[in-house]
Design an enzyme around this catalytic site. Structure first.
Site, short mmCIF file in Angstrom:
data_model
loop_
_atom_site.label_atom_id
_atom_site.label_comp_id
_atom_site.label_asym_id
_atom_site.label_seq_id
_atom_site.Cartn_x
_atom_site.Cartn_y
_atom_site.Cartn_z
N THR A 1 -5.01 31.19 -0.83
CA THR A 1 -6.48 31.18 -0.76
C THR A 1 -7.09 29.91 -1.36
OG1 THR A 1 -6.82 32.37 -2.85
CG2 THR A 1 -6.59 33.71 -0.85
N TYR B 1 -13.52 27.51 -3.14
CA TYR B 1 -12.35 28.19 -2.59
C TYR B 1 -12.84 29.44 -1.87
CZ TYR B 1 -9.68 25.18 -5.75
OH TYR B 1 -9.15 24.11 -6.42
N ALA B 2 -12.56 29.54 -0.59
CA ALA B 2 -13.02 30.68 0.21
C ALA B 2 -11.97 31.79 0.20
CB ALA B 2 -13.33 30.23 1.63
N HIS B 3 -11.70 32.31 -1.01
CA HIS B 3 -10.66 33.32 -1.18
C HIS B 3 -10.89 34.53 -0.27
CE1 HIS B 3 -9.54 31.34 -5.01
NE2 HIS B 3 -10.81 31.38 -5.35
N ASP B 4 -12.08 35.09 -0.34
CA ASP B 4 -12.32 36.38 0.30
C ASP B 4 -12.46 36.29 1.81
OD1 ASP B 4 -14.27 37.67 -2.51
OD2 ASP B 4 -12.13 37.54 -2.18
#
Ligand code: RIB
Ligand code: CA
Length: 329
Positions: A201, A248-251
């Site tokens: 991620t 950070y585009a984790h989701d």
């Protein structure tokens, strides 16, 4: 409207990247968003509920039920992350308050009901601490066999943590819940589990250029402006951490994997969570040699995150373009 829609149950701690994931799901006509469980994490439960209601109302989707979760983790005292996501969890955005209210069905019951109503078809997507999923599993131990798959954003595999040197935020907030969930999905008839850890991620990087393209693509629609206000806070946070002016585009990464698991590489492992370590509490431990037990998950190991980010920007711009007209200013 797509003929077959994939039923998805989202469990989130909305937050800025949770917001991106929620909006991405709303952008997909082939997704039936069955419900949104609101879990304490980035911000307290009531703020998570308010954010989910506000985004759904703004996007003209007030029919999607929002389910309030437990006020805090199973055992650990609640810790939140307003420094990362802003005082209200959506950065600098001033979202209009929702005109609709939360469901009277709480998150743990909603998980159980959704899994039963969509037995064998439901995609579970957990992008916050696993508190409410763990509580649901206590109520219905058979739940792992009722899902089509479970995708989790959490953990860190072969890379440092983002909350402790070895542990990732969603695991740190409620390690006991994560341990219970992973143990519950060890049963032989459990649905597939895909774990999206920081190792992938943190490759899903949203830059100011991506945001500029989003705004330009929808002529600065109101929804995109709220996203820009939210993301600016996230950019500022990461810059202050010396990670660059980026997010950070984790989701949303996990949301995209949930809808198309075949687009990423993964490998089987028995995943467990350390609970007692002084320095290692909440660390995700991946056993690929069967020393701890049979595999209970697949760890996502690689993805074309550049293509995924481009698709995310396009999807959000498309949603903003068609939401910008009807939504309240
Ligand atoms: O570590 C990243 C995760 O923690 C994301 O889900 C983010 O929203 C926070 O909840
Ligand atoms: Ca989250």
């Amino acid at each position: 409207m797509a003929d077959h829609r994939t039923p998805v149950f989202l469990d989130c701690d909305t937050g800025i990247d949770d917001s991106l994931a929620l909006l991405y799901l709303l952008s997909r006509p082939d997704v039936e968003l069955v419900g949104v469980a609101s879990t304490a994490g980035n911000v307290p439960t009531d703020v998570v509920v308010a954010n989910n209601l506000a985004w759904l109302d703004f996007c003209g989707r007030p029919e999607v039920p929002v389910h309030p979760g437990s006020p805090g983790p199973l055992v650990a005292p609640l810790r939140t992350a307003e420094d990362t996501h802003g005082p209200h969890g959506v950065g600098h955005s001033q979202l209009p308050p929702a005109t609709v209210t939360a469901s009277p069905v709480d998150a743990r019951r909603a998980w159980v009901r959704a899994a039963a109503a969509h037995a064998g078809d439901l995609v579970g997507l957990a992008i916050g601490p696993l508190t409410n999923l763990a509580l649901a599993l206590r109520d219905d131990p058979y739940l792992p066999a009722r899902l089509d798959r479970l995708v989790i954003m959490g953990g860190a595999f072969g890379v440092p943590g983002n909350t402790t040197p070895v542990a990732e935020w969603n695991m740190v907030v409620d390690p006991e819940a994560a341990a219970e969930v992973l143990a519950a999905f060890s049963r032989p008839d459990a649905a597939d589990v895909l774990v999206c850890g920081l190792n992938v991620t943190e490759q899903m990087i949203l830059t100011p250029d991506d945001l500029a393209r989003l705004l330009e693509s929808c002529d600065g629609a109101p929804l995109a402006r709220h996203l820009a206000d939210a993301l600016r806070f996230y950019f500022e946070f990461h810059r202050a951490q010396d990670e660059g002016y980026l997010a950070y585009a984790h989701d949303p990464f996990a949301a995209m994997v949930a809808l198309d698991p075949g687009r990423v590489e993964s490998s089987p492992a028995h995943v467990a969570v350390e609970l007692d370590g002084t320095l290692t509490r909440a660390m995700t431990v991946a056993d690929r040699r069967g020393l701890l037990g049979p595999p209970n998950a697949r760890i996502v190991t690689a993805a074309d995150t550049a293509t995924m980010m481009a698709e995310l920007v396009d999807a959000l711009a498309e949603l903003a373009g068609r939401t910008g007209v009807e939504s309240r200013r």
